[in-house]
Design an enzyme around this catalytic site. Structure first.
Site: not given
Length: 468
Positions: A157, A179-180, A216
């Site tokens: 990130n 990304c999870h 995000h």
């Protein structure tokens, strides 16, 4: 790489940030589980001793009888040695130290600007970008020189700008970001399905979604389970749980600096009619500051935790101690799936499978129709032999797209600022940031930018010292 029946052998993976005391271990265990691939993992880190410890840990994992995937782990002293001949490159680095991150997260608080994570957007995310972008410029140049045809998997990130930087330096690069956060929302939906239909063990992979947004700050405008539209069921669940939220049964939300009750996620659905697909800690940082981040009391009222840097420092000490125990044999790594998909995506790119997953790549196929082509967006894509084929996601609702716009614009501002040493662009990005806009004067923003840059000069190119 060598193909033998239904296996691929002699794969070389270069791991940049190979001294990692977290991501690297889960990556190793996922490799050990996958029996169709084997090869060499070259671990490169500016902290060679940490990479050397992971070499020992990795080879201990390979030696375990339950390890189906066999890998040779080698710590390298140069990035050239790690990258030369690599088929895949994994990037997972910490730009700077937690001392710099302490300034990222907490310096703006004296101006009434609060952050729950501080690694993607907001003042903390942008200053972190200034540290990260030069590192990614060097990494991209090295990849272009030593392994230009390799696939690049980024976990670092700020995700969007990291991936954008790789393409900015080396347009032909084959890079994507994993990304999870979407997985967590799929798990919530799976739990809601279990409750609604009195089911057990609904796997998140059974929740089909359409993903669109930026990392995000992703959204789902479609979600189904075995043909059942989940939006009305989600609305019904929110109607019953808007105040108490949703708590993962495996962990009390208040016991983790990374957890929340998902009440912000529910509130956003009430406002916009689409499902926010990241955790509350990230979501609040993208929104205008008054509703969720006005002050610590407001933050707490939404049952969101600030992940303090002091907590991160304490956690790092624990992980360093764990590293020593793993090296000395006082503790063994458990070979169990991490829930991440990085290894499965590599497997698909090798031609051993075909799968759909959310991925961060440039919007050049206009997979999000109302986003610019040079933005890095997160949507679903098909992974198969040596190819990522983005799936058309459509348009974000205009009200949501307007929330995303300043952050997409700031991607461009901060990348140009970092590569041209232009402090005025940093100031412009701060003024454009929803958490700051209309809350600080321009003079206050200039003072804050100067302070935060000074606090991170050890990890910036020397020319930045001339700007503050």
């Amino acid at each position: 790489m060598q193909y033998t029946k239904d296996k691929v052998e002699e794969i070389k993976i270069a791991y940049i940030g190979g001294g990692s005391r977290g991501w690297a271990w889960t990556f190793m265990t996922d490799l050990a589980i996958e029996e169709q691939m084997s090869g060499t993992l070259a671990l490169y880190d500016i902290d060679f001793d940490s990479a050397k410890k992971n070499e020992i840990i990795g080879n201990k994992i390979t030696a375990m009888p339950e390890a189906k995937g066999k890998w040779d782990y080698i710590a390298t002293k140069t990035i050239e040695e790690a990258l030369t001949g690599a088929d895949f490159v994994v990037i997972s680095i910490l730009p700077g130290t937690f001392d710099e991150m302490h300034s990222d997260v907490h310096a703006p608080e004296k101006y009434g600007v609060y952050q729950t994570v501080g690694d993607t957007v907001g003042p903390g995310g942008m200053i972190r970008n200034l540290r990260t972008i030069p590192m990614f410029v060097e990494i991209a140049e090295a990849i272009k020189k030593y392994c230009p045809k390799a696939w690049i998997v980024n976990y670092t990130n700020p995700m969007s700008v990291c991936v954008r930087t790789l393409y900015h330096v080396f347009p032909e690069i084959k890079a994507f970001g994993c990304c999870h956060e979407v997985f967590g929302t799929q798990k919530i939906l799976a739990s809601i399905v279990e409750e609604k239909f009195n089911l057990e063990n609904v796997d998140r992979s059974e929740i089909f979604t359409n993903v669109l947004g930026i990392n995000h700050f992703t959204w789902l405008d479609y979600a189904s389970y075995k043909g059942i539209d989940l939006f009305p069921i989600y609305q019904e669940f929110i109607d019953n749980h808007l105040v108490d939220g949703f708590v993962d049964n495996t962990e009390h939300w208040a016991n983790s600096s990374f957890s929340s009750k998902n009440r912000v996620k529910f509130d956003l659905f009430q406002q916009y009619g689409v499902i926010a697909a990241a955790g509350d800690r990230h979501l609040v940082e993208f929104m205008p500051g008054e509703r969720y981040l006005k002050n610590p009391e407001i933050i707490k009222s939404w049952d969101v935790e600030i992940t303090t840097v002091d907590w991160r420092k304490g956690d790092l000490k624990e992980r360093i101690a764990k590293s020593d125990r793993l090296v000395n044999g006082e503790e063994a790594v458990k070979i169990e799936p991490s829930g991440e998909e990085g290894i499965l995506l590599i497997k698909a790119l090798c031609g051993l499978a075909r799968m759909v997953s959310n991925v961060n790549i440039l919007n050049t196929s206009q997979q999000i129709a109302n986003f610019p082509a040079d933005a890095v967006v997160e949507t679903n894509a098909i992974f198969e032999k040596d190819a990522i084929r983005p799936i058309f996601a459509g348009k974000l609702p205009e009200a949501v797209a307007r929330l995303e716009e300043p952050h997409v614009q700031n991607q461009a501002y901060i990348l140009e600022a970092a590569t041209t040493y232009n402090k005025e662009l940093v100031v412009r990005a701060f003024l454009n940031e929803p958490a700051i806009k209309n809350r600080l004067t321009q003079a206050e923003v200039v003072d804050l930018v100067d302070e935060m840059i000074k606090n991170t000069l050890d990890y910036l190119p020397k020319r930045w010292a001339e700007q503050v």
